[in-house]
Design a protein around this motif. Structure first.
Motif, PDB file in Angstrom:
ATOM      1  N   ARG A 242      -7.903  12.423  29.538  1.00  0.00           N
ATOM      2  CA  ARG A 242      -6.228  13.633  28.897  1.00  0.00           C
ATOM      3  C   ARG A 242      -5.442  12.464  28.762  1.00  0.00           C
ATOM      4  NH1 ARG A 242      -2.130  13.227  31.344  1.00  0.00           N
ATOM      5  NH2 ARG A 242      -3.023  13.851  33.144  1.00  0.00           N
ATOM      6  N   GLY A 244      -2.034  11.280  27.713  1.00  0.00           N
ATOM      7  CA  GLY A 244      -0.545  11.297  27.322  1.00  0.00           C
ATOM      8  C   GLY A 244      -0.988  13.582  27.650  1.00  0.00           C
ATOM      9  N   GLU A 245      -0.653  13.422  26.065  1.00  0.00           N
ATOM     10  CA  GLU A 245      -0.783  15.217  25.286  1.00  0.00           C
ATOM     11  C   GLU A 245      -2.222  15.207  25.297  1.00  0.00           C
ATOM     12  OE1 GLU A 245       2.386  17.435  25.888  1.00  0.00           O
ATOM     13  OE2 GLU A 245       2.038  15.725  27.365  1.00  0.00           O
TER      14      GLU A 245
END
Ligand code: AVI
Length: 299
Positions: A242, A244-245
């Motif tokens: 992952r 960030g988003e």
């Protein structure tokens, strides 16, 4: 970074190795027995500095692209005839400031005009107080090898424009026995592996990512068809990372290409230089022809 990791062929630009910690890791690489480049280049500089100084001439402005700790340039500065200034350019600010302070102590007469910038970008060259007879760029270490062919040509052209009427002193690593190259990029202490993984450390710290460093392996090899050492980080399992988003899936064996290090014959480099607006004026090599330092004049 995200774009590079989402492409089918995952790739990260090698210039991101060089924050302060990455630059220090690179300095450690330069000390390694297996990494012949730095040692060999320094020996060439030491033995040939008088002739280099004669070619560069008096009152030159020396501009170093990617100055790092500015250690290599001292050999040259010691030999130059009344240089009017030294312009170290580097993106790693702390290191740049440290080396400027050290240079000011070692060369109190020399005007040092640091530029903190990505040296491939457009930036203004500072103007020294004294009149300049010739601008000479210094680009040691075979960092030109970290550019693909077209970007290398573009960058050399940029230098030719900045140093019109002057020249470029450049370190260029040469083609050689693959085993020597293999050892240089796969050192026994694992410093190069740590340097390679430093990119992931930076992404974790600066882009809120969760790369597990022990789930990626350092992989470096010479690709003879392309005349380059390639450095990769290879996923050691199926995994999702992952950033960030964003989630990025890696299959076992997927690689992130982190660096290329091109190796040249003298003829190949002369050809590249000519197409970028330079004439090779003088080439110095070591007795084993591992490495070259070359003085190119802007044509
Ligand atoms: C900075 N540059 C010339 C080095 C090289 O040899 O291409 C970077 C490096 N990568 C792994 N070891 C050293």
């Amino acid at each position: 970074m995200l774009q590079g990791l989402q492409d089918a062929r995952k790739e990260l630009p090698s210039k991101y190795f060089y924050d302060d910690e990455g630059s220090q890791l690179f300095e450690q690489i330069c000390e390694l027995d297996e990494y012949y480049l730095t040692r060999t280049e320094l020996a060439i500089m030491q033995t040939q500095k008088q002739e280099m100084s004669a070619l560069l001439g008096p009152q030159c402005l020396l501009i170093e692209y990617g100055s790092g700790s500015s250690t290599k340039v001292c050999t040259l500065l010691d030999a130059l005839q009344e240089p009017v200034g030294y312009v170290p350019i580097d993106i790693a600010k702390e290191q740049l400031l440290r080396s400027v302070a050290a240079l000011a102590r070692a060369y109190p007469e020399l005007e040092v005009l640091p530029v903190c910038a990505d040296y491939t970008s457009d930036f203004e060259l500072p103007v020294p107080k004294q009149p300049v007879l010739r601008r000479v760029a210094y680009f040691p270490g075979s960092t030109i090898g970290n550019f693909d062919r077209e970007p290398a040509r573009r960058f050399l052209r940029q230098i030719a424009r900045a140093c019109a009427g002057g020249g470029l002193l450049i370190g260029v690593d040469l083609k050689k026995d693959f085993n020597i190259l293999h050892r240089a990029y796969n050192d026994s202490q694992g410093v190069t592996a740590q340097f390679n993984k430093h990119l992931l450390v930076r992404i974790n710290q600066e882009l809120d990512a969760n790369f597990q460093l022990n789930q990626f392996g350092h992989y470096a090899f010479y690709n003879p068809g392309q005349s380059r050492v390639e450095m990769h980080l290879v996923s050691l399992k199926n995994q999702t990372v992952r950033i960030g988003e964003v989630e990025i899936a890696f299959k076992l064996g997927d690689s992130i290409w982190t660096e290329s290090s091109y190796k040249y014959t003298l003829e190949e480099f002369a050809h590249l230089a000519a197409t970028a607006g330079f004439t090779v004026e003088r080439v110095w090599t070591d007795s084993r022809q591992l490495f070259s330092v070359q003085y190119l004049r802007v044509t």
